[in-house]
Design a protein around this motif. Structure first.
Motif, PDB file in Angstrom:
ATOM      1  N   ASN A  41       0.847  -1.195   0.000  1.00 23.12           N
ATOM      2  CA  ASN A  41       0.000   0.000   0.000  1.00 23.12           C
ATOM      3  C   ASN A  41       0.881   1.243   0.000  1.00 23.12           C
ATOM      4  N   GLY A  42       0.543   2.198  -0.844  1.00 22.76           N
ATOM      5  CA  GLY A  42       1.284   3.453  -0.899  1.00 22.76           C
ATOM      6  C   GLY A  42       2.553   3.392  -1.720  1.00 22.76           C
ATOM      7  N   LYS A  45       1.614   2.603  -7.110  1.00 19.20           N
ATOM      8  CA  LYS A  45       1.014   1.878  -8.242  1.00 19.20           C
ATOM      9  C   LYS A  45      -0.079   2.706  -8.927  1.00 19.20           C
ATOM     10  N   THR A  46      -1.026   3.189  -8.129  1.00 19.67           N
ATOM     11  CA  THR A  46      -2.120   3.987  -8.701  1.00 19.67           C
ATOM     12  C   THR A  46      -1.593   5.301  -9.267  1.00 19.67           C
ATOM     13  N   THR A  47      -0.617   5.888  -8.584  1.00 22.83           N
ATOM     14  CA  THR A  47      -0.008   7.130  -9.077  1.00 22.83           C
ATOM     15  C   THR A  47       0.614   6.909 -10.456  1.00 22.83           C
ATOM     16  N   GLN A  88      -9.495   2.165  -8.967  1.00 22.47           N
ATOM     17  CA  GLN A  88      -9.472   1.352  -7.759  1.00 22.47           C
ATOM     18  C   GLN A  88     -10.852   1.381  -7.072  1.00 22.47           C
ATOM     19  N   HIS A 196      -3.429  -6.856  -5.606  1.00 25.95           N
ATOM     20  CA  HIS A 196      -2.793  -7.385  -4.391  1.00 25.95           C
ATOM     21  C   HIS A 196      -2.902  -8.907  -4.308  1.00 25.95           C
TER      22      HIS A 196
HETATM   23  N1  LIG Z   1      -3.093  13.456  -4.713  1.00 21.38           N
HETATM   24  C1  LIG Z   1      -2.204  13.119  -3.774  1.00 21.38           C
HETATM   25  N2  LIG Z   1      -1.690  14.049  -2.925  1.00 21.38           N
HETATM   26  C2  LIG Z   1      -0.792  13.705  -1.988  1.00 21.38           C
HETATM   27  N3  LIG Z   1      -0.313  12.473  -1.800  1.00 21.38           N
HETATM   28  C3  LIG Z   1      -0.780  11.516  -2.607  1.00 21.38           C
HETATM   29  C4  LIG Z   1      -1.739  11.780  -3.641  1.00 21.38           C
HETATM   30  N4  LIG Z   1      -2.006  10.613  -4.282  1.00 21.38           N
HETATM   31  C5  LIG Z   1      -1.255   9.674  -3.703  1.00 21.38           C
HETATM   32  N5  LIG Z   1      -0.522  10.204  -2.701  1.00 21.38           N
HETATM   33  C6  LIG Z   1       0.458   9.473  -1.880  1.00 21.38           C
HETATM   34  O1  LIG Z   1       1.379   8.871  -2.787  1.00 21.38           O
HETATM   35  C7  LIG Z   1       1.763   7.580  -2.314  1.00 21.38           C
HETATM   36  C8  LIG Z   1       1.437   6.551  -3.377  1.00 21.38           C
HETATM   37  O2  LIG Z   1       0.036   6.382  -3.441  1.00 21.38           O
HETATM   38  P1  LIG Z   1      -0.660   5.387  -4.454  1.00 21.38           P
HETATM   39  O3  LIG Z   1      -2.126   5.606  -4.332  1.00 21.38           O
HETATM   40  O4  LIG Z   1      -0.058   5.552  -5.790  1.00 21.38           O
HETATM   41  O5  LIG Z   1      -0.240   3.967  -3.857  1.00 21.38           O
HETATM   42  P2  LIG Z   1      -0.689   2.501  -4.288  1.00 21.38           P
HETATM   43  O6  LIG Z   1       0.542   1.739  -4.550  1.00 21.38           O
HETATM   44  O7  LIG Z   1      -1.712   2.570  -5.352  1.00 21.38           O
HETATM   45  O8  LIG Z   1      -1.343   1.957  -2.932  1.00 21.38           O
HETATM   46  P3  LIG Z   1      -2.611   0.967  -2.698  1.00 21.38           P
HETATM   47  O9  LIG Z   1      -2.092  -0.424  -2.872  1.00 21.38           O
HETATM   48  O10 LIG Z   1      -3.020   1.249  -1.285  1.00 21.38           O
HETATM   49  O11 LIG Z   1      -3.673   1.346  -3.691  1.00 21.38           O
HETATM   50  C9  LIG Z   1       1.037   7.374  -0.986  1.00 21.38           C
HETATM   51  O12 LIG Z   1       1.901   7.745   0.051  1.00 21.38           O
HETATM   52  C10 LIG Z   1      -0.149   8.324  -1.093  1.00 21.38           C
HETATM   53  O13 LIG Z   1      -0.576   8.727   0.170  1.00 21.38           O
END
Ligand SMILES: Nc1ncnc2c1ncn2[C@@H]1O[C@H](COP(=O)(O)OP(=O)(O)OP(=O)(O)O)[C@@H](O)[C@H]1O
Ligand SMILES: [Mg+2]
Length: 242
Positions: A41-42, A45-47, A88, A196
């Motif tokens: 998590n974090g 990936k989504t970013t 998601q 996941h």
């Molecule tokens: N718009 C935003 N502003 C500030 N921080 C952000 C933003 N979007 C994501 N983050 C931060 O960037 C990091 C990556 O987030 P992301 O959503 O890409 O993770 P992820 O790998 O998709 O996680 P998960 O498996 O929980 O979906 C995290 O620390 C999140 O809190």
């Protein structure tokens, strides 16, 4: 040029204030390839998906779709370039019927409505019997199928799936994996799938990319990635890989 990657990401960085959500991520996805992305998590990936579908403007780095530089362009430009994605948290219109959701997505994807394509993707995502239902009334697994139908209705070549199996039962996760693989063959898609459910994902994809704290820490065939000590330390922990 057919050897050109469908997707090429070079030195991609995304900062949110002091947080580096993506740090110099470099990866290519070949045409027709099925790539899985895993990570805690974090991990970013989504970013990464946001940056390769026009939702977010990356801080630096390049994103090429079929050789064309796309970083910073709007979602509709990515859509025109053949990129479709799911979210998601499902983004469907709960008060509209299943069919109208797919029609809407089809209109977004191309100026010409294509009623036969709408019927076809509804059929191929196995929700034909639900087409007249209110989308908000569907159980989670069916909503995920609807989201995939909506993505397909934009006639993509590159399909990005963000946890399309989240919240589903183990059997449903397996069904979704089979559905994605079948759709990939049927439409000749290139697919990138964040999930996941590592076991199912590893059995389904050609290649796995692992993100951890915004960095790409592994990229290779599932068997190789599952045996990588850095991946086990970063993500898999004591989980037993089948
Ligand atoms: N718009 C935003 N502003 C500030 N921080 C952000 C933003 N979007 C994501 N983050 C931060 O960037 C990091 C990556 O987030 P992301 O959503 O890409 O993770 P992820 O790998 O998709 O996680 P998960 O498996 O929980 O979906 C995290 O620390 C999140 O809190
Ligand atoms: Mg995510």
């Amino acid at each position: 040029m057919s050897s050109m990657p469908m997707l090429s990401v070079q030195q991609l960085c995304m900062r949110f204030g002091g947080l580096k959500a993506l740090s110099n991520v470099t990866m290519d996805v070949r045409r027709g390839e099925f790539v899985g992305i895993i990570g805690p998590n974090g991990a970013g990936k989504t970013t990464l998906f946001h940056a390769i579908s026009g939702i977010l403007v990356p801080t630096s780095g390049t994103v090429r779709v079929d050789g064309k530089e796309m970083q910073g362009k709007a979602p509709h430009a990515f859509c025109r370039a053949g990129v479709a994605r799911t979210f998601q948290t499902p983004r469907i219109f709960g008060d509209m019927t299943v069919r109208d959701n797919v029609r809407f997505a089809n209109t977004f994807g191309s100026p010409e409505k294509d009623a036969s394509l709408v019927a076809q993707v509804i059929e191929e995502t196995q929700i034909t019997g639900l087409a007249a239902e209110r989308a908000g009334d569907l159980p989670p697994a069916r909503q995920r199928q609807l989201e995939i139908a909506m993505a397909l209705a934009t006639t993509p070549r590159l399909l990005l799936l963000d946890e399309v199996a989240a919240g589903l039962t183990e059997t449903e996760v397996e069904d979704v994996a089979r559905l994605i693989a079948a759709l990939r063959d049927r439409y000749g898609l290139t697919v990138v799938w964040i999930e996941h459910a590592v076991g199912t994902l590893m059995r389904t994809v050609d290649r796995v990319v692992v993100l951890n704290f915004g960095e790409l820490v592994a990229d290779g065939p599932p068997s190789q990635v599952a045996a990588d000590p850095r991946v086990i330390n970063a993500y898999l922990g004591d989980e037993v890989m089948e």
